[in-house]
Design a protein around this motif. Sequence first.
Motif, PDB file in Angstrom:
ATOM      1  N   GLN A 179      -2.363  13.622  16.829  1.00 46.43           N
ATOM      2  CA  GLN A 179      -2.566  14.819  17.650  1.00 46.43           C
ATOM      3  C   GLN A 179      -1.229  15.344  18.175  1.00 46.43           C
ATOM      4  O   GLN A 179      -0.209  14.631  18.116  1.00 46.43           O
ATOM      5  N   SER A 196       1.854  16.118  20.382  1.00 49.57           N
ATOM      6  CA  SER A 196       2.587  15.361  21.405  1.00 49.57           C
ATOM      7  C   SER A 196       2.375  13.839  21.355  1.00 49.57           C
ATOM      8  O   SER A 196       2.576  13.157  22.342  1.00 49.57           O
ATOM      9  N   HIS A 207       9.250  12.371  16.917  1.00 45.67           N
ATOM     10  CA  HIS A 207      10.106  11.294  17.425  1.00 45.67           C
ATOM     11  C   HIS A 207      10.213  10.170  16.380  1.00 45.67           C
ATOM     12  O   HIS A 207      11.282   9.600  16.162  1.00 45.67           O
ATOM     13  N   SER A 238       5.995  21.012  17.022  1.00 43.02           N
ATOM     14  CA  SER A 238       6.209  21.498  15.646  1.00 43.02           C
ATOM     15  C   SER A 238       5.078  22.459  15.320  1.00 43.02           C
ATOM     16  O   SER A 238       3.905  22.107  15.467  1.00 43.02           O
TER      17      SER A 238
HETATM   18  N1  LIG Z   1       8.366   6.441  21.267  1.00 44.12           N
HETATM   19  C1  LIG Z   1       8.813   7.394  22.090  1.00 44.12           C
HETATM   20  N2  LIG Z   1       9.799   7.127  22.957  1.00 44.12           N
HETATM   21  C2  LIG Z   1      10.266   8.072  23.781  1.00 44.12           C
HETATM   22  N3  LIG Z   1       9.805   9.341  23.813  1.00 44.12           N
HETATM   23  C3  LIG Z   1       8.828   9.667  22.982  1.00 44.12           C
HETATM   24  C4  LIG Z   1       8.288   8.716  22.054  1.00 44.12           C
HETATM   25  N4  LIG Z   1       7.334   9.331  21.353  1.00 44.12           N
HETATM   26  C5  LIG Z   1       7.300  10.597  21.790  1.00 44.12           C
HETATM   27  N5  LIG Z   1       8.185  10.799  22.770  1.00 44.12           N
HETATM   28  C6  LIG Z   1       8.415  12.058  23.504  1.00 44.12           C
HETATM   29  O1  LIG Z   1       7.169  12.723  23.646  1.00 44.12           O
HETATM   30  C7  LIG Z   1       7.297  14.122  23.429  1.00 44.12           C
HETATM   31  C8  LIG Z   1       6.374  14.563  22.283  1.00 44.12           C
HETATM   32  O2  LIG Z   1       6.782  13.893  21.105  1.00 44.12           O
HETATM   33  P1  LIG Z   1       6.898  14.606  19.686  1.00 44.12           P
HETATM   34  O3  LIG Z   1       7.459  15.962  19.794  1.00 44.12           O
HETATM   35  O4  LIG Z   1       7.524  13.642  18.788  1.00 44.12           O
HETATM   36  O5  LIG Z   1       5.341  14.759  19.370  1.00 44.12           O
HETATM   37  P2  LIG Z   1       4.644  15.353  18.064  1.00 44.12           P
HETATM   38  O6  LIG Z   1       3.516  14.433  17.749  1.00 44.12           O
HETATM   39  O7  LIG Z   1       5.636  15.588  17.013  1.00 44.12           O
HETATM   40  O8  LIG Z   1       4.078  16.708  18.649  1.00 44.12           O
HETATM   41  P3  LIG Z   1       3.673  18.079  17.892  1.00 44.12           P
HETATM   42  O9  LIG Z   1       2.558  17.778  16.971  1.00 44.12           O
HETATM   43  O10 LIG Z   1       3.244  18.974  19.001  1.00 44.12           O
HETATM   44  O11 LIG Z   1       4.895  18.555  17.215  1.00 44.12           O
HETATM   45  C9  LIG Z   1       8.755  14.378  23.123  1.00 44.12           C
HETATM   46  O12 LIG Z   1       9.383  14.760  24.308  1.00 44.12           O
HETATM   47  C10 LIG Z   1       9.274  13.009  22.677  1.00 44.12           C
HETATM   48  O13 LIG Z   1      10.635  12.847  22.943  1.00 44.12           O
END
Ligand SMILES: Nc1ncnc2c1ncn2[C@@H]1O[C@H](COP(=O)(O)OP(=O)(O)OP(=O)(O)O)[C@@H](O)[C@H]1O
Length: 468
Positions: A74, A76, A81, A185
């Motif tokens: 989902q 965030s 990351h 994204s």
């Molecule tokens: N393992 C982790 N350690 C530290 N911060 C994290 C970690 N996982 C995620 N985050 C933080 O949580 C936030 C959301 O993460 P991320 O952008 O990677 O999510 P996503 O699944 O790619 O979201 P989206 O689908 O909306 O693009 C970011 O600020 C990221 O730095």
Amino acid sequence: MIHREVADGLERLWNIRENCIWEADESSRHGEVYIFDHVFNQECTNSDVYGSVVKPLVDSFMEGFNATIFAYGQTSSGKTHTILGNKTDPGLFQLVSTQLFQHVADQVDKRYLIGFSYIEIYNEKINDLLDKSNQGLTIREDIKGNVLLDAREAVVDNVDQVMENMMQGNKIRRVAATRMNERSSRSHTIFRIILESKDANQKDGPVHISYLNLMDLAGSERVSLTKAAGERLKEGSNINKSLSVLGNVIRQLSEGKEFISYRDSKLTRLLSQALGGNAKSLIIGNVTLAAEEETRSTPEFAQSTKTVKNKTKVNILSATEETLQGYQNLTRDLETRLKKQAIKLKEMDKSKQEYLLEIERLKTEVSIVGRFQMGASASTPKKTLRRHTFGHYGNVSPKKASLGYMPLKNYPPKEESSGREMRPIQEETYEEALAEAESVIAEDVQVYLKDNSKNWKNLSMSLENSLN
Ligand SMILES: Nc1ncnc2c1ncn2[C@@H]1O[C@H](COP(=O)(O)OP(=O)(O)OP(=O)(O)O)[C@@H](O)[C@H]1O
């Protein structure tokens, strides 16, 4: 749990132990314990994930198997990351690239050619993140069902070059703030590394080719949580639609259906080899422990993928005589681009610095291809095809084909014709072709520099340096 969740005072709703994940509320009607090959808790770093489940896949990739790694989950939940990481916790992309180049450096009896492409699927449109002008790419298939895409494929020689290309691509990748994620994204992105290898001591030996896809899928999102409207809403709906098609494809594959609806979305078309085809695939399900339903959908999805069976094999592309044409054309195409950049200097519609950097980059790519190709005999090639991956440029125009081969009949490209006589490439050895292209470029640049010597004194000095 991430900062936002802690700051919002959200509770932890899931438990993790060993390879299991289950809901903390035992009275929940979905009391299922989900069991996987590996479950990583929030103390784990990307390097832990890499060492346990990614490294073995990269080892296979280097032996000639295709591989695909998805980050699914989902919005965030940490997909970006996982793939890109940060300074203190490098992502899988950097870790894979590092392992790859270490392996290449250790193999003294092999020669390698490594290509890299980076694309995004945004609102069902495929865009090339390595070439801003190459947008709305069309998917084509060859008679064997291989998916072809005219994306730019940068030839790379070390991790720094890969990272540099990746960062350039990230500048145009679609990211936007939503209520759930400051940098969400808005597109699915695919990094593709293409590895060609051959025995350094065997002049006409076979070439092994394999590709590795690293995919950062956009996350499914609920409008009630993201509060998306306007453009964000349209993006969110396209993301959800393509993920739902992905779910259908996985279900059809796991049920052993004869018809698989790969064609219902660009994502599943591009993934057709990774899902039920010739690739080893790894699905990383990213979840947050602070959501109930949204988190549940990820282990449910991941579990359904476990029953999908792929048919993998090492890809030995062809013998050298087939590929020789490809490398000659690849070199020629790079040289053509190099020449074009030098000519474009006259137009000065870009900054001087940008052109100089592009010229430097192309020169590096030419020399990498040259090193890989060295040692192959210059026998007359029988086929024009170099290989089939989605960094393939079968019949595209010189404008679009940034790198790759082109049909022989297209050389020299019409729009490039300068009145100079160019011999068909079969009659030339690689060295002759390279020398000819180099002299053409040098001549053009010298004429230009002479004409503009007063205005562009500094530019001419650096250009001359770059051509020597
Ligand atoms: N393992 C982790 N350690 C530290 N911060 C994290 C970690 N996982 C995620 N985050 C933080 O949580 C936030 C959301 O993460 P991320 O952008 O990677 O999510 P996503 O699944 O790619 O979201 P989206 O689908 O909306 O693009 C970011 O600020 C990221 O730095």
